[in-house]
Each structure stands twice: as structure tokens, then as C-alpha cells.
Scaffold this motif. Sequence first.
Motif, mmCIF file in Angstrom:
data_model
loop_
_atom_site.group_PDB
_atom_site.id
_atom_site.type_symbol
_atom_site.label_atom_id
_atom_site.label_comp_id
_atom_site.label_asym_id
_atom_site.label_seq_id
_atom_site.Cartn_x
_atom_site.Cartn_y
_atom_site.Cartn_z
ATOM 1 N N LEU A 99 0.921 -1.233 0.187
ATOM 2 C CA LEU A 99 0.013 0.319 0.271
ATOM 3 C C LEU A 99 1.413 1.495 -0.298
ATOM 4 C CD1 LEU A 99 -2.939 -0.317 2.764
ATOM 5 C CD2 LEU A 99 -3.347 -1.125 0.000
ATOM 6 N N VAL A 100 2.305 0.873 0.780
ATOM 7 C CA VAL A 100 2.923 2.321 0.296
ATOM 8 C C VAL A 100 3.901 2.724 -0.744
ATOM 9 C CG1 VAL A 100 4.371 3.171 1.713
ATOM 10 C CG2 VAL A 100 3.369 2.787 3.042
ATOM 11 N N PHE A 101 4.128 1.548 -0.664
ATOM 12 C CA PHE A 101 5.515 1.219 -2.570
ATOM 13 C C PHE A 101 4.235 1.482 -3.446
ATOM 14 C CE2 PHE A 101 8.419 0.408 1.273
ATOM 15 C CZ PHE A 101 9.091 1.410 1.416
ATOM 16 N N VAL A 102 3.488 0.134 -3.787
ATOM 17 C CA VAL A 102 2.654 0.707 -4.791
ATOM 18 C C VAL A 102 1.529 1.114 -4.803
ATOM 19 C CG1 VAL A 102 1.099 -1.447 -6.524
ATOM 20 C CG2 VAL A 102 3.832 -1.934 -5.142
ATOM 21 N N GLY A 103 0.958 1.236 -3.180
ATOM 22 C CA GLY A 103 -0.175 1.901 -3.358
ATOM 23 C C GLY A 103 0.383 3.742 -3.684
ATOM 24 N N ALA A 104 0.972 4.311 -2.917
ATOM 25 C CA ALA A 104 1.339 5.762 -3.739
ATOM 26 C C ALA A 104 1.217 6.112 -4.471
ATOM 27 C CB ALA A 104 2.115 5.583 -2.545
ATOM 28 N N PRO A 105 2.299 5.650 -5.602
ATOM 29 C CA PRO A 105 2.020 6.172 -6.776
ATOM 30 C C PRO A 105 1.213 5.724 -8.047
ATOM 31 C CG PRO A 105 3.816 4.132 -6.670
ATOM 32 C CD PRO A 105 3.114 4.239 -5.628
ATOM 33 N N VAL A 106 0.884 4.398 -7.637
ATOM 34 C CA VAL A 106 -0.049 3.966 -8.329
ATOM 35 C C VAL A 106 -1.763 5.103 -8.292
ATOM 36 C CG1 VAL A 106 -2.047 2.666 -8.390
ATOM 37 C CG2 VAL A 106 -0.301 2.198 -9.059
ATOM 38 N N GLY A 107 -1.655 5.114 -6.678
ATOM 39 C CA GLY A 107 -2.930 6.147 -5.991
ATOM 40 C C GLY A 107 -2.964 7.116 -7.198
ATOM 41 N N TRP A 108 -1.504 7.887 -6.996
ATOM 42 C CA TRP A 108 -1.028 9.434 -7.270
ATOM 43 C C TRP A 108 -1.312 9.641 -8.691
ATOM 44 C CZ3 TRP A 108 4.552 11.321 -7.602
ATOM 45 C CH2 TRP A 108 4.569 13.009 -7.758
ATOM 46 N N VAL A 109 -1.161 8.753 -9.710
ATOM 47 C CA VAL A 109 -1.460 8.538 -11.459
ATOM 48 C C VAL A 109 -2.975 8.402 -11.373
ATOM 49 C CG1 VAL A 109 -1.452 7.081 -13.580
ATOM 50 C CG2 VAL A 109 0.119 7.533 -12.096
ATOM 51 N N ALA A 110 -3.914 7.561 -10.406
ATOM 52 C CA ALA A 110 -5.518 7.330 -10.572
ATOM 53 C C ALA A 110 -6.044 8.287 -10.406
ATOM 54 C CB ALA A 110 -6.054 6.230 -10.088
ATOM 55 N N SER A 111 -5.600 9.547 -9.517
ATOM 56 C CA SER A 111 -5.910 11.010 -8.712
ATOM 57 C C SER A 111 -5.836 11.433 -9.887
ATOM 58 C CB SER A 111 -5.552 11.244 -7.651
ATOM 59 O OG SER A 111 -5.537 10.025 -6.276
ATOM 60 N N ALA A 112 -4.756 12.073 -10.191
ATOM 61 C CA ALA A 112 -4.348 12.964 -11.121
ATOM 62 C C ALA A 112 -5.228 13.008 -12.654
ATOM 63 C CB ALA A 112 -1.939 12.957 -11.443
ATOM 64 N N LEU A 113 -5.304 11.613 -12.956
ATOM 65 C CA LEU A 113 -6.102 11.348 -14.314
ATOM 66 C C LEU A 113 -7.149 11.659 -13.957
ATOM 67 C CD1 LEU A 113 -4.712 7.489 -15.688
ATOM 68 C CD2 LEU A 113 -4.401 10.457 -17.030
ATOM 69 N N THR A 114 -8.414 11.210 -12.993
ATOM 70 C CA THR A 114 -9.634 11.890 -12.550
ATOM 71 C C THR A 114 -9.547 13.380 -12.364
ATOM 72 O OG1 THR A 114 -9.394 9.759 -10.916
ATOM 73 C CG2 THR A 114 -11.375 11.358 -10.406
ATOM 74 N N LEU A 115 -8.794 14.273 -11.855
ATOM 75 C CA LEU A 115 -8.768 15.290 -11.647
ATOM 76 C C LEU A 115 -8.732 15.936 -13.189
ATOM 77 C CD1 LEU A 115 -7.166 15.739 -8.595
ATOM 78 C CD2 LEU A 115 -8.521 17.092 -8.779
ATOM 79 N N HIS A 116 -8.176 15.700 -13.961
ATOM 80 C CA HIS A 116 -8.338 15.826 -15.636
ATOM 81 C C HIS A 116 -8.701 16.225 -16.008
ATOM 82 C CE1 HIS A 116 -5.777 17.873 -18.901
ATOM 83 N NE2 HIS A 116 -6.083 16.694 -19.272
ATOM 84 N N TYR A 117 -9.672 14.930 -16.468
ATOM 85 C CA TYR A 117 -10.669 13.990 -17.163
ATOM 86 C C TYR A 117 -11.954 14.603 -16.005
ATOM 87 C CZ TYR A 117 -7.059 12.269 -20.274
ATOM 88 O OH TYR A 117 -5.502 12.714 -21.246
ATOM 89 N N ALA A 118 -12.571 14.279 -15.145
ATOM 90 C CA ALA A 118 -13.326 14.418 -14.174
ATOM 91 C C ALA A 118 -13.216 15.595 -13.792
ATOM 92 C CB ALA A 118 -13.733 13.401 -13.256
ATOM 93 N N ALA A 119 -12.454 16.209 -14.010
ATOM 94 C CA ALA A 119 -12.679 17.330 -12.271
ATOM 95 C C ALA A 119 -12.344 18.845 -13.637
ATOM 96 C CB ALA A 119 -12.146 17.778 -11.661
#
Length: 612
Positions: A99-119
Motif C-alpha cells: 500500500l505504501v510502495f505500490v499504492g502511493a504511486p498508483v494512487g497518485w496517477v489515478a487521482s491525477a487522471l481523475t482530476l484532469h478528465y473528471a474535474a
Amino acid sequence: MAIETAAGAMNPVIAIALVGGLGVGSQWLAWRMRMPAIVLMLLAGVIIGPVLGVFDPARDIGPLMGPIIAIAVAIILFEGGLTLNFHQLRDAAIGVRRLVFVGAPVGWVASALTLHYAAGLSWSSSWVFGGILIVTGPTVIAPLLRTARLSRRPAQLLQWEAIVNDPLGALAAVLAFEVVLVLNTATTVGTAVLALIWGIGAAIILGLAGGFGLAWAFRNGHVPEYMKVSILFALLLGIFGISDAILHESGLLAVTVMGIVIANANLPSYAELRRFKEHATILLVSGVFILLAANLDFAQLGQLSGRAVVFVLLIILVARPLTVFISLIGTGLPWQEKVLVAFTGPRGVVLVAVAGLFAERLISLGFEDANLIAPLAFVLVATTVVLHGFTLKPMARWLGLAGAGNPGVIIVGGSDWTTAFAEALIKADVPVLMTDPNFGHLRAARSAGITTYTGDILSEGAEQRLELVSYDKLLAATDNDAYNTLVATDLAPEFGRENVFQVARVKNDGARHTLPATLGGRPFGHAVTHDEWNSLIRQGWTFRVTRLTEEFTLQEWREKRPRSHLVGRILPNGDFKLLHEDEEIRGVPDTRLIALRPPETTGSTVQPPASA
């Protein structure tokens, strides 16, 4: 002293007192109503802030608000680090690392994509804000876990992820902002990279030095006991301030590292330090949530469109689950635990505070869409706090990862009378766990099918092996008064002093042998000692459960069974309570009374002990 000053502003002292009173009051009311405390704190802040206009943090506290929140968050994260003991992690270690070493970067990318395309935010704003969204809210997780009573491993996964990823999220935002700075100003790549490396390195070094230095000083007696907490606070604030001055938001990393070092230093005074920090954290979490909600600006929320709703839904239902499921591939965790963690991602004060800071910096660089970051952050926090506050406990029960609906009791000490008492409780559907360091003392309990644990209830092994979420009461009932007192005193903060009981102590004539009344648990029964309880059982007394009705009242029960020892009651809703000496109860119909009754032989001459 006037409550208000010039221009209608509230006196800062009164304002801070109001925040403290509302925060603690909301927590108490939530405890009484069995509701999520976070929800009531947000509601209280919104009512006194933007709704009624009684309290405006920017107006009434002014420039102190930022430092207050920063220091509060630092202390909260440090206290969180104090709970991260590597010896207790064990079976959750793989999941936490993922959750720390994989989840943090995956969450960063997923959140950035959501912010750009959804928000609809620009890529620059999306990457900066997306880094902050790695944070899952340590200020929210702790109160939720306290209420939900999750099983050990999913609770550890959520707790460790929240605390460790919190400074990582802030540093991810720093990294993204440095990239934006290089692309949009004259700042060079080398300068930005050097500043980032220097800041992160300094934070880690300061945290390690503070933790190891403090542990060495405490262990070798260089600090008197009465000054330990004061020195801890002073060092904590100093390290946070120095690290934050080197690189914005790196102070969060420094205090988290310091807390983890101290948690794993095996200090003899560690338990007292952590309990004090927990009390301070309750006050700080209450305060910062009131400030957060009271500082809400409805005008900012008015800037949001329907895309904000889509953004929140995608973060909760897509980005968060995707991050968790990818991170936990191959860990061997049951699907129930993966689902619970995937759909539990509350955000808290850290997100709003850091998001507001970087929003201002992005706006200064000419990114006008950064105006939406602060309102988006608040909407996400409010939505996840309310959603998870009401759904975490029922979802955990549905998945089989929470304590039973009606919590039971831990009985410390195996004997004839405790076994008989446990059997009566189990027949009344009250869960029971009986523990004793002596294997032979539990022989009768095991034969009766009672759940047992051979070992010291205070040991690290018990903490690691026992799932205590099904029990919220404890009865210390061995034949050793000193050990009973030790158990009750040590576990009272864990269970709540009102839920920890102790069998009556043997009366001593001299004060030299009498333990202080301030130690131990609440008195159980009717001043009957351990040996006297056993004597009654051997004489034929039995524990019985009697149901009260409209016709058969408590008064009638007392008249028909004047010699019975009433030791517990179960309300119609299944709530079980041990009764302390001479406690008065209400005889509500359908209440079940648990009592030790004498033999029903006519003319029996069996008498209770003199102390009864």
C-alpha cells in the motif's frame, strides 16, 4: 473581558475555547448517541461558521490559524507514528509495504487522471493535487477505527497506510510543484532537484536523530520522569519547525519518522507517553475539524459544477479501489479484507490544509483553475467522512471483519467460580474469553467449551494472537490481588475504566499490605473475595439468568431471592454490563439478571461468607 473585539470579531481566547468546547462536546455527544464523532464535529463547525456566522477562523484567530493547524497536524502524525510498532505488524506487513510502495504511486496517477478528465483541472494542477490525494486521512482513520472495532489486520492496514502515506502525499505534491516551477519559471532542474533531495534527507536525518536521541536519554536516565512529556513536546516542535523551514511539508515526514523510532525503541515509559499523546490527539483532532468546517466558504463551493460530483464518485468508487486491488495482488489477503480497505479511504484535515497551501502557490504562477482545488478538497473530505463514518462499521460486520454485535467479557483467571460464571454468560449469548497463565487452571473451562487463552493477558503474545474486538469488558479474577490490580490498571485505558472490574481484594489489617484504592478496577460483586466465590460454588450455589417481565418485576425478584448476589444484567437490546458493588439498576421488562443463587433445597443452612 469582552467576548467581541473591534469589527465584530470574537476575542481569540474565547474563539479557541469555543473550538475546544465544541470539539470535545461533539465527541462526547457522538459517544452517547453511538454516532461517528467526525460527522458531528463537521456539522458543529459548519453551523457556527458559515451558517450562523458566529465564528470565522480567519477573522477571529487570524494569522494564528495556519500555525495552529500545522502544529496540530504534526502532533497528530507523531502520535500516529508512536502506534506503528513493527513487532505488532507481522501478518499485515506485506500488505502495508504494498500500500505504501505500490499504492502511493498508483494512487497518485489515478487521482491525477481523475482530476484532469473528471474535474477539468489542468495537468499541472492535477499532478500537484493528485499527489496530495495519496493521503487517506490519519486524523479520520483513528476515530473511525475506535468506533468500528475492526479485526486486527484490516485495522493495521488502514492505520499504517494512513500514517505513512500522509507525509508521502505532501512530499509528492512538493515534487510535482517543483516540476511545475521548473517548467514555468527560471528555476533550473538542478536547483529544484537539489532542494528536494536536501529537504527530504534533512527531514529523515532530523527524525532519526530526534527519535534515537530521545530514546537514549530516556533509557539512560538523563531526563527525570516528570519532564519526559515536556521535553518530548519541545523536541517534536523543534524538529518539525526546522525541517519545514528547509523544505515545505517535510516536517510531516520528520515527525512521523521520529514517532516510529520511539515506538520501536522498547522504552519502559513508552505506554505512558503514548497514552498522554492519545489524549492530546483527541483534543487536536476535535479542534482542527471544527476549524476546518468553520472556515468553509460557500462562495468557493459555488464555483464547483456537476463535474465535482463525478470527480468525488470516481475517486471513491474507481481510483481508490483500483489502487488497493493493484497494490494487494499476490499478498494472499482474503478478498473481504481487500474489499474493506478498497472502499475505505476517508480524507481529513491534512488534505485540506496542504491543498489550500499549494492552491495559493499555483495561482501565483498563473494557474487560475487552482481556485477549484480548495473547494474540491473540502467536498471530498466532507463526503468521505460522512460516508465512511456511517458505512465502515456495518460493512465490516457484513464482511465478517468486526466484533460481534453484542460485545462480551474477558475473564482473567481460571477457577471453579469463574468457569461457572462464564458458562452462564455463554448460555445468555454473551461472548466470553477466559485467560490464565496456568494451563491447568483452564482445564474445566476448556471442557465446558469456553474460549480460552493460556498466557499472560498483558504479554506481547496476547496482543498479537488474540482478536479482542469481540470484547469490551474485563474482569480480573485470579487468586492474586496484586496481579488483578496490575491487569485492571494496565488495561483500563484500553477498555475504558468503567468497563474494567476486579474481584474484591483480601482485607488486610495493616496499611503496609493494602494496595491504594486509586489502582485496579471497579469492585465486582458484593465484596466477596476469590476464595469466597469458590467456596459458594462448592457449597452448591449456582449462577442463574432470570428474565424480568411486566408481571415479574425487579422488586419481586429481590423479595423472592434476598440472598442472591446480583453480578450482571443484559438489557433487551443485548447490551451486557457487569455490576459493581451496590450499583442500582432499573428493572426494565425483558431485562435479564445474572446472579449467584443459593441451593434451592428447603431449609438449606448454607450461608454466604461474612463479608457478603
